[in-house]
Scaffold this active site. Structure first.
Site, PDB file in Angstrom:
ATOM      1  CD  GLU A 145      -8.891   0.846   7.743  1.00 16.87           C
ATOM      2  OE1 GLU A 145      -8.920  -0.018   8.651  1.00 16.87           O
ATOM      3  OE2 GLU A 145      -8.154   1.837   7.803  1.00 16.87           O
ATOM      4  CG  ASN A 173      -8.987  -1.588  12.094  1.00 15.99           C
ATOM      5  OD1 ASN A 173      -8.053  -2.228  11.600  1.00 15.99           O
ATOM      6  ND2 ASN A 173      -9.489  -0.515  11.519  1.00 15.99           N
ATOM      7  CG  HIS A 226      -5.938  -2.352   8.960  1.00 15.10           C
ATOM      8  ND1 HIS A 226      -6.078  -1.069   9.463  1.00 15.10           N
ATOM      9  CD2 HIS A 226      -4.604  -2.603   9.011  1.00 15.10           C
ATOM     10  CE1 HIS A 226      -4.896  -0.600   9.787  1.00 15.10           C
ATOM     11  NE2 HIS A 226      -3.979  -1.501   9.530  1.00 15.10           N
ATOM     12  CG  ASP A 280      -0.316  -0.485   2.501  1.00 18.51           C
ATOM     13  OD1 ASP A 280       0.928  -0.542   2.570  1.00 18.51           O
ATOM     14  OD2 ASP A 280      -1.049  -0.813   3.442  1.00 18.51           O
TER      15      ASP A 280
HETATM   16  C1  F6R Z   1       1.514  -1.619   6.195  1.00 17.45           C
HETATM   17  C2  F6R Z   1       0.135  -2.075   6.263  1.00 17.45           C
HETATM   18  C3  F6R Z   1      -0.652  -2.113   7.526  1.00 17.45           C
HETATM   19  C4  F6R Z   1       0.154  -2.509   8.754  1.00 17.45           C
HETATM   20  C5  F6R Z   1      -0.728  -2.545  10.001  1.00 17.45           C
HETATM   21  C6  F6R Z   1       0.064  -2.837  11.251  1.00 17.45           C
HETATM   22  O1  F6R Z   1       2.008  -1.662   4.877  1.00 17.45           O
HETATM   23  O2  F6R Z   1      -0.401  -2.391   5.248  1.00 17.45           O
HETATM   24  O3  F6R Z   1      -1.733  -2.999   7.353  1.00 17.45           O
HETATM   25  O4  F6R Z   1       0.734  -3.761   8.541  1.00 17.45           O
HETATM   26  O5  F6R Z   1      -1.380  -1.314  10.153  1.00 17.45           O
HETATM   27  O6  F6R Z   1       0.924  -1.765  11.487  1.00 17.45           O
HETATM   28  P1  F6R Z   1       2.065  -1.817  12.591  1.00 17.45           P
HETATM   29  O7  F6R Z   1       3.019  -2.861  12.163  1.00 17.45           O
HETATM   30  O8  F6R Z   1       2.692  -0.443  12.547  1.00 17.45           O
HETATM   31  O9  F6R Z   1       1.386  -2.115  13.877  1.00 17.45           O
END
Ligand code: F6R
Length: 246
Positions: A144, A137, A139, A68
């Site tokens: 989401e 959450n 995701h 992303d």
């Molecule tokens: C990152 C991504 C997100 C993260 C998720 C967890 O490229 O796509 O889905 O993997 O938000 O983030 P952290 O590792 O910062 O807790």
């Protein structure tokens, strides 16, 4: 059936997950790695860089696609995922920059940016190993809760909770972009193998819901239960609510 590998803490989680990626690169040097940003994979990237510097890993033929990118952030913006990947991984190893592909946040035509990213994944022949973090959450990528499972790369409006969680990297809340391009659940599920890493007590409830609860769009990561080759590497804190289940 999800394979669960327990680690005692973040460092051990990172080392074990890095071992899995390293094995992939050794077994298939021209593999396609699906990569993630965020706090969770930082330890993995540091470990892989270390092994590369010691001469144990060679990324010269490896290709990568990222999950992303924020819509509207330029490559030189330190908050962009393009910048993150270069700073934390690519510039320290011998991967060919032309072989790395982060969705193009500078392409404001969302449809084109997403179609281009999806086309790249197809042209590369699909993802061999997709690395994922888990959002608070549930995701994965920026998919989401409530998003349809069948989506490919698309543009999303970030939820309040994700904007708040990500604001820790920005000066102020208002600076966090509200839209992002993300590989969809379908694009993620097409990867041959999936490696998801989770660390910390804060994610213990969502780990239980995602991997031991029902498969529902309200918990996007729950779909991973349907993938034939998923490995979860998680530390003791993240698994603390699942001790009776594993
Ligand atoms: C990152 C991504 C997100 C993260 C998720 C967890 O490229 O796509 O889905 O993997 O938000 O983030 P952290 O590792 O910062 O807790």
């Amino acid at each position: 059936m999800i394979k669960i590998i327990k680690a005692k803490d973040y460092n051990e989680m990172s080392r074990k997950a890095a071992n899995i990626i390293s094995a992939q690169v050794i077994m298939k040097p021209d593999c396609v790695l699906g990569l993630a940003t965020g706090s969770s994979p930082l330890g993995i990237y540091a470990q892989l860089i270390d092994w590369y510097k010691k001469g144990d890993l060679d990324f010269s033929q490896t290709k990568s696609v990222n999950l992303d990118e924020y819509r509207g952030l330029s490559h030189d913006n330190p908050q962009s995922y393009y910048y993150f990947m270069n700073e934390n991984f690519f510039k320290h190893i011998n991967i060919n920059p032309a072989n790395t592909h982060v969705p193009n946040g500078m392409e404001l035509n969302a449809q084109k940016a997403c179609a281009d990213h999806e086309a790249i994944i197809q042209e590369l022949g699909g993802i061999d190993l997709q690395l994922l973090g888990l959002g608070n959450n549930g995701h994965i990528g920026f998919n989401e809760p409530g998003v349809a499972f069948e989506k490919e790369t698309h543009c999303v409006h970030l939820t309040e909770s994700t904007i708040r969680a990500n604001s820790r990297f920005f000066e102020k809340l208002e600076d966090v972009p509200t839209q992002a391009y993300t590989m969809g659940i379908k694009s993620i599920m097409m990867a041959k193998k999936i490696l998801i890493i989770v660390s910390g007590e804060g994610k213990s409830d969502i780990v239980k819901e995602a991997f031991f609860g029902p498969v529902i769009p309200q918990v996007p990561a729950s779909i991973l239960q349907m993938h034939p080759d998923v490995t979860l590497v998680a530390d003791a804190d993240a698994l603390s609510k699942c001790t009776t289940l594993i």
